[in-house]
Scaffold this active site. Structure first.
Site, PDB file in Angstrom:
ATOM      1  N   CYS A 118       0.802  -1.095   0.169  1.00 56.62           N
ATOM      2  CA  CYS A 118      -0.055   0.204  -0.146  1.00 56.62           C
ATOM      3  C   CYS A 118       0.888   1.061  -0.021  1.00 56.62           C
ATOM      4  O   CYS A 118       1.550   1.405   1.102  1.00 56.62           O
ATOM      5  CB  CYS A 118      -0.968  -0.111   1.245  1.00 56.62           C
ATOM      6  SG  CYS A 118      -1.809   1.681   1.459  1.00 56.62           S
ATOM      7  N   CYS A 121      -0.509   4.297   2.543  1.00 49.74           N
ATOM      8  CA  CYS A 121      -0.672   4.167   4.026  1.00 49.74           C
ATOM      9  C   CYS A 121      -0.117   2.862   4.344  1.00 49.74           C
ATOM     10  O   CYS A 121       0.985   2.286   4.143  1.00 49.74           O
ATOM     11  CB  CYS A 121      -1.621   4.874   4.791  1.00 49.74           C
ATOM     12  SG  CYS A 121      -3.101   4.245   3.908  1.00 49.74           S
ATOM     13  N   SER A 122      -1.098   1.953   4.794  1.00 47.97           N
ATOM     14  CA  SER A 122      -0.723   0.525   4.932  1.00 47.97           C
ATOM     15  C   SER A 122      -2.360  -0.233   4.981  1.00 47.97           C
ATOM     16  O   SER A 122      -2.441  -0.952   5.670  1.00 47.97           O
ATOM     17  CB  SER A 122      -0.264   0.301   6.445  1.00 47.97           C
ATOM     18  OG  SER A 122      -0.918   1.002   7.415  1.00 47.97           O
ATOM     19  N   CYS A 123      -3.067   0.141   3.848  1.00 49.77           N
ATOM     20  CA  CYS A 123      -4.251  -0.653   3.615  1.00 49.77           C
ATOM     21  C   CYS A 123      -3.875  -2.086   3.485  1.00 49.77           C
ATOM     22  O   CYS A 123      -2.805  -2.466   3.013  1.00 49.77           O
ATOM     23  CB  CYS A 123      -4.682  -0.176   2.349  1.00 49.77           C
ATOM     24  SG  CYS A 123      -5.460   1.531   2.547  1.00 49.77           S
TER      25      CYS A 123
END
Lengths: 219, 116
Positions: A118, A121-123
């Site tokens: 991602c 961000c950090s999906c």
């Protein structure tokens, strides 16, 4: 409860303040401040907060994803449903919830290796993989996985031959990806339950391959 | 790629990479975000946008400051959605610090009075 202080040895308590308790870090206090204000306003239910913490700490992890992979390896009909509509096929196994609403499964083959990142961000697909590991959230991984995926893979110890295509999937707020790794050799006699124990979180993000049982024992 | 193992803290959940939440406040911030979104106070897309904005401004790091950025984004989003106010957050954080300082050992820490 008595709480006698023993003064015959060094101890590291800070006695510079009153006889109160250790004050949490500023960050922890900020969370408490936000949480308590929102609870008082009735915007969140404290019991529901506790339930989420408990669920993500103790109940969800990459085992859900591993069971999906193992079933896809052993049940061709399930695999067809998984590749066609991953969200529904995963829900069929009982794994639903936040950040798993729109799932896409990408299959590793002898010709293609898939890698999930991602960049924003950090999906991450929480219902099947739990919460993301630290490296997934690092700025290095988020940027380099797209720019130089083969090098990132080699740093994770994954050798991808030059004639194998590498596909990088950038997760978004709407779509989460799960890699269906290749079933390792030497597992013909294993059932789904046994196979699931071989499948790692890293393999389902695409930064590892699934090792066969012999390799695992020898490791 | 650095994959250093984070030392496990007692009682905290770990996976192959170390604690999923390094400290309890991280889990609390995480849960708050999820519930506020579920309750419709903001959409998940709005949350991702808020978090991405904070991460963009942040210097590169190894992921260990992730939940600090998460909290900053959550505070910012809650303020922009008028769910709370900046000065109320500051005052409440001070009130909690004071409550910890003045509550005797072995007693639960509670706010003496709500002053917002």
């Amino acid at each position: 409860m008595s709480h006698d202080h023993e003064h015959d040895h060094d101890h590291s308590h800070d006695h510079g303040h009153d006889h109160g308790q250790d004050v949490p870090s500023d960050t922890a206090l900020r969370v408490k401040a936000l949480e308590s204000l929102l609870i008082e306003k009735g915007l969140v239910d404290p019991a529901a907060l506790d339930a989420i913490v408990d669920t993500y700490e103790n109940k969800i992890g990459p085992r859900n994803g591993a069971r999906i992979v193992a079933r896809a390896w052993t049940d061709p009909d399930y695999k067809a449903r998984l590749m066609g509509d991953a969200t529904a096929a995963i829900a069929e196994m009982g794994y639903t919830g936040a950040q798993g609403e729109h799932m896409v499964v990408v299959e590793n083959t002898p010709e293609v290796h898939n890698l999930v990142v991602c960049t924003l961000c950090s999906c991450y697909p929480w219902p099947v993989l739990g919460l993301p590991p630290v490296w997934y959230k690092s700025s290095a991984y988020r940027s380099r996985a797209v720019i130089e995926p083969r090098r990132v893979l080699s740093e994770f110890g994954v050798a991808v031959a030059d004639d194998v295509a590498v596909r990088v999937w950038d997760s978004t707020a709407e779509i989460r990806y799960l890699v269906l790794p290749e079933r390792p050799a030497g597992t013909d006699g294993m059932d789904a339950e046994a196979l699931a124990t071989l499948v790692t979180r890293d393999a389902m993000v695409g930064v590892a391959k699934v090792a066969g049982p012999a390799a695992k024992e020898g490791a | 790629m650095q994959r250093e193992r984070v030392a496990a803290l007692p009682g905290l959940p770990i996976d192959a990479d170390g604690p999923i939440f390094a400290e309890p406040w991280q889990a609390q911030a995480f849960a708050l975000t999820l519930k506020l979104c579920e309750a419709g106070h903001f959409t998940w897309a709005e949350w991702v946008q808020a978090l991405s904005a904070v991460l963009r401004e942040a210097p590169s790091d190894d992921g260990s400051s992730y939940y600090t950025h998460w909290l900053a984004a959550l505070e910012r989003l809650c303020i922009s959605k008028s769910l709370t106010e900046s000065h109320a957050l500051d005052a409440r954080a001070h009130a909690w610090a004071e409550a910890y300082r003045t509550t005797p050992h072995g007693h639960p820490v509670e706010l003496k009075q709500v002053s917002s």
